[in-house]
Scaffold this motif. Structure first.
Motif: not given
Length: 347
Positions: A1-2, A6-18, A36-43
């Motif tokens: 489960m993932t 994404h929060d536009r105000e801060t520019g931060a993206s969040f991932v929680i992986r179970l 480098p990219s959101f894909a890298d964060a997911l990986t």
């Protein structure tokens, strides 16, 4: 489960992986980094969560594996306090929506003070400060576990004790610095690398030899200890690494699936990181879930050497890489725990 946000105000993206909840709620630290990219964060989240499943299982802890990754819009040191507080509050909201199926704690670029902020919104937090009723930092216990693993590896590799060995530590943060202190006290000759000037000044003042960050993978040593970010050893690096053993605190030290086999073929003994760095899990889960005192936490942490010796025994018996052997042991312990739970469940 993932779970992502994404929060536009801060520019931060969040991932929680179970990754797994077979042994209990998924657990894993919150890592904040500029990817480098959101894909890298997911990986990264996926790999780290999988490693947490293995760590909890091989350590016989009643938790599953998970991980949080916060993809920052800039380097952590460039994030102002107000923005950081909003990022933490949003992350806490994400955690709380999972209703206890996931617990988090400190990781790269997060600490006990950050866990205190998360705890203002959600209860599912390990590693709060002592003042807020938490177990505090797990850094020393993580370093102690790696130290015990280092001694066990040296013995199995035929190097004897750490006394007189050359140990190269990459990364002198709270864990790497603690490991340096322990290894030096045991008689090891320390080579160290970091990018932080204050940490390097401490190392020089402690009598350690500082080498450049770009020299790490080409410098001969008895034991190489990666204690910064993971993915440091890929197949090409494994084929030329001038070390007799690899024992580190970093998560996911191996960058690809063939690196472990190459290290084995070259006679370099690799201590799987999800075994060696479990001291932090013993500290947090032991103190805050199982009610252990500090003496019991330390006792279990020192037993990491026994688990690692079992891994080496399986590796030798099966003629397979130590990483494969450790994963086999973790799977065995998961099945044993699940079967034991099923046998004792009310009917």
């Amino acid at each position: 489960m993932t779970v992502t946000r994404h929060d536009r105000e801060t520019g931060a993206s969040f991932v929680i992986r179970l990754d797994s909840t077979r042994l209990g709620p998924a657990a894993g630290g919150t890592r904040a980094a500029h990817y480098p990219s959101f894909a890298d964060a997911l990986t990264d989240a996926g790999k780290l969560a999988s490693a947490m499943t293995l760590k909890m299982a091989v350590s016989n802890l009643p938790m599953g594996g998970g991980k949080s990754v916060i993809a920052l819009p800039a380097q952590r040191n460039d994030i102002d306090p107000a923005t950081w507080n909003r990022i933490l509050t949003l992350h806490a909201e994400n955690i709380d929506k999972l209703r206890g199926n996931y617990w988090t704690g400190p990781d790269v670029n997060t600490n006990s003070a950050d866990m205190d902020v998360l705890n203002e919104t959600t209860d599912y937090v390990f590693g709060r400060s002592l003042e807020r009723g938490g177990a505090g930092s797990s850094a020393y216990n993580t370093a102690l576990g790696v130290f015990e693993a280092m001694k066990a590896t040296a013995r199995h590799r035929g190097l004897g004790s750490l006394d007189g060995l050359t140990v190269l530590i990459q990364g002198l943060g709270a864990v790497g610095g603690g490991l340096a202190t322990l290894a030096s006290a045991a008689g090891a000759r320390l080579l160290v690398a970091d990018t932080d000037s204050d940490r390097l000044a401490w190392a020089r003042g402690s009598g350690h030899t500082v080498i450049g960050a770009d020299e790490v993978l080409g410098t001969a040593c008895d034991i190489f200890a990666p204690c910064a970010m993971g993915g440091i050893i890929d197949s090409a690096t494994a084929a030329r690494l001038p070390a007799s053993a690899v024992v580190g605190a970093a998560n996911n030290i191996l960058a690809d699936n063939t690196a472990a086999a190459i290290l084995r073929k070259r006679g370099i003994l690799y201590a799987p990181d999800f075994v060696t760095n479990a001291g932090g899990a013993f500290h947090l889960v032991g103190r805050e879930v199982l009610g252990w005192n500090e003496e019991t936490v330390v006792e279990h942490t020192r037993r990491i050497s026994d688990t690692l010796t079992e891994v080496f025994t399986i590796s030798d018996a099966e003629s397979t890489a130590t990483d494969t052997a450790a994963r086999l042991l973790a799977r065995r312990r998961i099945e044993t725990s699940v079967q034991a739970g099923a046998a004792t469940a009310p009917r």
